[in-house]
Design a protein around this motif. Structure first.
Motif, short mmCIF file in Angstrom:
data_model
loop_
_atom_site.label_atom_id
_atom_site.label_comp_id
_atom_site.label_asym_id
_atom_site.label_seq_id
_atom_site.Cartn_x
_atom_site.Cartn_y
_atom_site.Cartn_z
N PRO A 56 1.73 4.33 7.15
CA PRO A 56 2.11 3.08 6.48
C PRO A 56 2.23 3.28 4.97
N ARG A 57 3.22 2.61 4.41
CA ARG A 57 3.45 2.67 2.96
C ARG A 57 3.72 1.25 2.47
N LEU A 58 2.68 0.45 2.43
CA LEU A 58 2.78 -0.94 2.00
C LEU A 58 2.22 -1.06 0.59
N VAL A 59 3.09 -1.42 -0.34
CA VAL A 59 2.68 -1.60 -1.73
C VAL A 59 2.61 -3.10 -1.99
N GLU A 60 1.40 -3.60 -2.20
CA GLU A 60 1.21 -5.02 -2.50
C GLU A 60 1.19 -5.18 -4.01
N VAL A 61 2.06 -6.04 -4.51
CA VAL A 61 2.21 -6.24 -5.96
C VAL A 61 1.53 -7.55 -6.34
N THR A 62 0.61 -7.46 -7.29
CA THR A 62 -0.08 -8.65 -7.81
C THR A 62 0.22 -8.74 -9.31
N PRO A 63 -0.07 -9.89 -9.91
CA PRO A 63 0.19 -10.00 -11.35
C PRO A 63 -0.59 -9.02 -12.22
N ILE A 64 -1.74 -8.54 -11.71
CA ILE A 64 -2.56 -7.66 -12.54
C ILE A 64 -2.60 -6.22 -12.06
N GLY A 65 -2.02 -5.90 -10.92
CA GLY A 65 -2.07 -4.53 -10.43
C GLY A 65 -1.30 -4.37 -9.13
N VAL A 66 -1.53 -3.23 -8.50
CA VAL A 66 -0.90 -2.93 -7.22
C VAL A 66 -1.96 -2.37 -6.28
N SER A 67 -1.68 -2.50 -5.00
CA SER A 67 -2.55 -1.86 -4.01
C SER A 67 -1.66 -1.17 -2.99
N LEU A 68 -2.12 -0.05 -2.51
CA LEU A 68 -1.38 0.74 -1.53
C LEU A 68 -2.15 0.71 -0.23
N ASN A 69 -1.53 0.16 0.79
CA ASN A 69 -2.14 0.04 2.11
C ASN A 69 -3.49 -0.66 2.06
N GLY A 70 -3.61 -1.67 1.21
CA GLY A 70 -4.82 -2.49 1.14
C GLY A 70 -5.87 -1.99 0.17
N PHE A 71 -5.67 -0.85 -0.46
CA PHE A 71 -6.63 -0.31 -1.42
C PHE A 71 -6.06 -0.41 -2.82
N ALA A 72 -6.85 -1.00 -3.73
CA ALA A 72 -6.41 -1.12 -5.12
C ALA A 72 -6.12 0.26 -5.69
N THR A 73 -4.97 0.37 -6.33
CA THR A 73 -4.51 1.66 -6.85
C THR A 73 -4.06 1.48 -8.29
N PRO A 74 -4.49 2.35 -9.20
CA PRO A 74 -3.93 2.28 -10.55
C PRO A 74 -2.42 2.55 -10.49
N GLN A 75 -1.69 1.82 -11.30
CA GLN A 75 -0.23 1.94 -11.27
C GLN A 75 0.21 3.37 -11.60
N ASP A 76 -0.54 4.07 -12.44
CA ASP A 76 -0.19 5.44 -12.79
C ASP A 76 -0.32 6.39 -11.60
N ASP A 77 -1.23 6.09 -10.67
CA ASP A 77 -1.45 6.96 -9.51
C ASP A 77 -0.59 6.58 -8.31
N LEU A 78 0.12 5.48 -8.39
CA LEU A 78 0.89 4.98 -7.24
C LEU A 78 1.93 5.99 -6.78
N ILE A 79 2.66 6.56 -7.69
CA ILE A 79 3.73 7.51 -7.33
C ILE A 79 3.14 8.73 -6.64
N ASP A 80 2.06 9.29 -7.19
CA ASP A 80 1.44 10.49 -6.59
C ASP A 80 0.94 10.21 -5.18
N GLN A 81 0.35 9.03 -4.98
CA GLN A 81 -0.15 8.70 -3.65
C GLN A 81 1.00 8.46 -2.67
N LEU A 82 2.09 7.87 -3.15
CA LEU A 82 3.24 7.67 -2.25
C LEU A 82 3.92 8.98 -1.91
N ILE A 83 3.92 9.93 -2.82
CA ILE A 83 4.50 11.24 -2.53
C ILE A 83 3.71 11.92 -1.41
#
Length: 125
Positions: A56-83
């Protein structure tokens, strides 16, 4: 008896200076407007025929951040985790904004993913 000057015929005001000012304003706004190339973020249409493969690759976008598959993720690390979760840049990534997220915030995240090379983005409610 009083002698007043000759009665003059009243002249109508000239519109030439006003037309000149309007023309100068028009030229000013035309020159200062940004004429940029519109960018488009490729998104999949709902109900597309592409089959979802892989983890699963679900990116939830909130006004203050993002979460990947339900886990809060720093925006800077999002690309590395999706790769790590994708096999190719053409793998589907699902974006889901919450109710308070602005459209601009969603577009910023989609643009971030597009610049990283991901080409298949889908937005869901």
């Amino acid at each position: 008896m009083f002698r007043f000057g000759q009665i003059r015929v009243r002249r109508r005001p000239s519109l030439t200076p006003m037309i000149d000012v309007v023309f100068l304003l028009l030229v000013f706004f035309m020159l200062t407007a940004q004429f940029g190339r519109d960018t488009a973020v490729p998104l999949l249409a709902a109900g597309g025929s592409d089959r979802y493969d892989g983890p699963p690759r679900l990116v939830e976008v909130t006004p203050i951040g993002v979460s990947l598959n339900g886990f809060a993720t720093p925006q800077d690390d999002l690309i590395d985790q999706l790769i790590d979760l994708t096999q190719t840049p053409e793998d589907l990534i699902v974006l889901r904004p919450d109710a308070e997220t602005t459209l601009q915030r969603l577009i910023d995240i989609a643009d971030l993913l597009t610049q990283a090379g991901f080409t298949q983005l889908a937005v869901v409610e």
